[in-house]
Enzyme design. Structure first.
Site, mmCIF file in Angstrom:
data_model
loop_
_atom_site.group_PDB
_atom_site.id
_atom_site.type_symbol
_atom_site.label_atom_id
_atom_site.label_comp_id
_atom_site.label_asym_id
_atom_site.label_seq_id
_atom_site.Cartn_x
_atom_site.Cartn_y
_atom_site.Cartn_z
ATOM 1 N N ARG A 198 13.610 3.726 -10.687
ATOM 2 C CA ARG A 198 12.811 4.471 -11.670
ATOM 3 C C ARG A 198 13.488 4.515 -13.044
ATOM 4 N NH1 ARG A 198 10.176 9.372 -8.122
ATOM 5 N NH2 ARG A 198 8.176 8.337 -7.851
ATOM 6 N N GLY A 213 2.476 9.596 -4.866
ATOM 7 C CA GLY A 213 1.316 10.493 -4.915
ATOM 8 C C GLY A 213 0.356 10.105 -6.027
ATOM 9 N N GLY A 244 6.183 5.066 -3.539
ATOM 10 C CA GLY A 244 6.745 5.719 -2.365
ATOM 11 C C GLY A 244 7.339 4.720 -1.390
ATOM 12 N N LYS A 274 0.337 9.200 8.624
ATOM 13 C CA LYS A 274 -0.804 10.080 8.862
ATOM 14 C C LYS A 274 -2.102 9.613 8.229
ATOM 15 C CE LYS A 274 1.912 14.311 8.971
ATOM 16 N NZ LYS A 274 2.192 15.419 8.051
#
Ligand code: 13P
Length: 655
Positions: free
Chosen positions: A39, A378, A355, A200
């Site tokens: 980053r 996100g 991510g 998930k």
């Protein structure tokens, strides 16, 4: 989406450039050193550019979740050190982000210097987007550069709050993220294949729902596959299943079938009894099922082949979420093979959501082989869900309308004798004759043109005709040629006015001939379109406008359209005193602009002038001229009197 302003649109020389970056990087718990500087590296081009331009760069970021208090574990100090090494340029560090400390350092900064403020999340006001806190941060800068895509899904003080006080522009990283993800969301090239993984289903519901509208194929890997497989009645052993999401999985599978989206689930899986390196593992087919006591931890070899085949012809690929527990080499093959497959695709946009999938592609050293690796987990997910991200919404947009010159044109229709016309032209010449900030045009009856053109010849006011006949000369009793008009200095001509369409029965074909002829002879056509009340009430407005535009502009090139003006005049508003509401007018005109964008290009459409006409008066013009798609007015009744001068002043005030 309108073009967002970027760091290249603003002057940075000598300015305090308050830059929000996303330096939320992992630190080694013992040594405190940065363990992954992806980053930081991603923000370097923007930082370098800002110092090269002579800006004083003040960097702000968050790191971790320090819960609104000063916690040394989450200090950005090690990041300042790493940044300094990467840049080869001194970076000073200040141990707070507001108050006297930072203020003094900021005031003493010289052009080209860089400082990093301490973690903005050491103040709870950051996450609350507290207005006072945002104001304090903003007071440190002259301009705000937002390069923190990873935080764009959050409305916090340092990315969104400050934009209330400073112009916020995108840095290069933010610009690329918006461009690449925006393309996948808004106009992906097909076949569009999406690969989703991770643990998930619940994390991905929004994305799946949105992608079912857009993607051609959705490939499912990662533990989330077991919830879908259970929904299909398969034996999944001890694999991770979200029991409360099985119904949802069934619905997703049903919707995919209904929408004709290929929803592809694994056909085999790698299983083990525990999630550890070096344990016994096996490949089982999904049809055979997973025995109890065992769990699926990666996709199997046949699935890898199947997924590769489904990726082969893709033109856009978005990948979000690993295929298995890739952190352990024994269960990393699926993720690695998919990463390789993406890296080897030719001629496709390959986009990796942030991510875990970004971590995976880095682990396999393939980041530079794909089109884009998002720095936001996100944020990229929410963008793929089709949501508006607050940290993007707060970045200033280019005001395209300001680039189009406003035009106020008066259509005198069959009013005023030559004597009256000459007198009135004299008034206009005296009052607004030298007005240069917008275009003013008057279209008198043809018989008045010589007198009016003569009075206006030394002014900036243009003269237009109300009609032409599309022939050079000849046996056309009662008609007027372009040559005659040009001889008098006429520059514009109204074409396709609704009174000519409805009273004199002019067809779209004749109107098209007139447009083409005017263009050939270098007159500017003011091409009128508009629906009748009956058509509007029947819900046919767009259909009518579409047909008038397509027919009226037939065989008109991109170069030619750039010399035209379009006038939207709803027939029910002409001379009736019933003005369209600003919203009604803007909606119809926005539709026309979009249609012109489709016929030519959006770049061209954004430059075209579209005027509104129909019962314009000084008391309603102000609210009309403010609208995004309204670039002026074609005025009938109110152009015959002093009110025309008033309209010009209103338009000028708006500039
Ligand atoms: P009014 O402004 O009188 O409604 O006329 C509009 C018009 O037709 C201009 O061409």
């Amino acid at each position: 989406m309108k073009r967002k302003l970027t760091i290249k649109d603003v002057d940075l020389k000598g300015k305090h450039v308050l830059m929000r970056v996303d330096f939320n990087v992992p630190l080694n718990k013992e040594t405190g050193e940065v363990t992954d500087d992806t980053r930081i590296k991603a923000a370097l081009p923007t930082i370098k550019y800002a110092i090269d331009q002579g800006g004083k760069v003040i960097l702000m970021s968050h790191l971790g979740r320090p819960k609104g208090v000063k916690d040394p574990k989450y200090s950005l100090k090690p990041v300042a050190k790493r940044l300094e090494e990467l840049l080869g340029h001194h970076v000073s560090f200040v141990d707070d982000c507001i108050g006297e400390g930072p203020r003094k350092v900021v005031e003493a900064m010289k052009d080209g210097e860089i400082m990093l403020l301490e973690n903005v999340r050491f103040h709870k006001e950051e996450k609350n987007n507290d207005p006072e806190f945002a104001k304090s941060l903003a007071s440190l800068g002259d301009i705000h550069v937002n390069d923190a895509f990873g935080t764009a899904h959050r409305a916090h003080a340092s990315n969104v709050g400050v934009a209330k006080h400073l112009t916020s522009v995108a840095g290069f990283l933010m610009e690329k993220e918006i461009l690449m993800l925006g393309k996948a969301v808004e106009k992906p090239e097909h076949p569009y294949v999406v690969i989703l993984g991770g643990a998930k289903v619940s994390d991905k519901i929004g994305v799946i729902t949105n992608l079912l509208e857009k993607a051609d194929r959705i490939l499912i890997g990662g533990a989330m596959m077991f919830t879908f497989l259970r929904a299909l009645g398969k034996k999944v052993g001890d694999s991770l299943v979200e029991e409360d999401k099985i119904e949802l999985a069934k619905n997703i599978l049903k919707t995919a079938r209904e929408k004709g989206v290929e929803f592809i689930l694994p056909v085999d899986t790698i299983i083990a009894q525990t999630i550890e390196a070096g344990v016994e593992k096996k490949v089982v087919s999904i049809d055979e099922g997973i025995p109890s006591g065992w769990k699926g931890l990666d996709i199997g070899p046949r699935t890898i082949e199947l997924f590769k085949e489904k990726l082969n012809d893709a033109k856009t690929v978005v990948w979000n979420g690993p295929m298995g527990v890739f952190e352990i080499d024994d269960f990393a093959t699926g993720t690695e093979e998919i990463a390789k497959a993406l890296a080897s695709l030719k001629g496709a946009d390959t986009i990796i959501g942030g991510g875990d999938s970004a971590a995976a592609i880095n682990k396999f050293n393939l980041a530079n082989k794909v089109s884009h690796v998002s720095t936001g987990g996100g944020a990229s997910l929410e963008m793929l869900e089709g949501k508006v991200l607050p940290g993007i919404a707060s970045i200033a947009e280019e005001d395209i309308k300001k680039k189009r010159r406003l035009t106020i044109a008066g259509n005198w229709k069959m009013n005023k004798t030559p004597t009256e016309a000459k007198l009135f032209a004299g008034v206009l010449a005296a009052e607004i004759g030298l007005e240069d900030s917008l275009d003013i045009v008057v279209c008198p009856p043809s018989i008045d043109i010589p007198a009016v053109a003569d009075v206006l010849k030394d002014t900036k006011i243009g003269v237009g005709a109300q009609n032409i006949y599309p022939k050079e000369s000849g046996a056309f009793t009662g008609e007027i040629s372009v040559t005659m008009l040009k001889d008098l200095g006429v520059k514009y001509v109204i074409v396709g006015h609704s009174e000519r369409r409805h009273i004199f029965g002019e067809s779209d074909e004749l109107i098209n001939e007139k447009n083409k002829f005017a263009l050939k002879e270098n007159l500017i056509p003011i091409f009128c379109i508009g629906e009748t009340l009956e058509e509007r009430e029947a819900g046919r407005t767009f259909e009518v406008l579409r047909s008038q535009i397509i027919k009226g502009l037939k065989d008109i090139s991109a170069n030619e359209i750039m010399r035209m003006i379009i006038a939207y005049e709803p027939v029910w508003a002409i001379g009736t005193g019933k003005v369209a509401t600003p919203e009604q007018a803007d909606k119809a005109m926005g539709y026309v602009r979009k249609l012109l964008g489709e016929l030519y290009s959006m770049e061209i459409a954004d430059q075209l002038k579209i005027l509104y006409g129909g019962s314009i008066k000084p008391d309603n013009f102000d609210s009309l001229i403010k609208m995004e798609n309204i670039d002026g007015g074609l005025v009938g009744g109110a152009s015959l009197k002093e009110s025309f001068i008033e309209l010009v002043r209103i338009a000028k005030n708006y500039l």
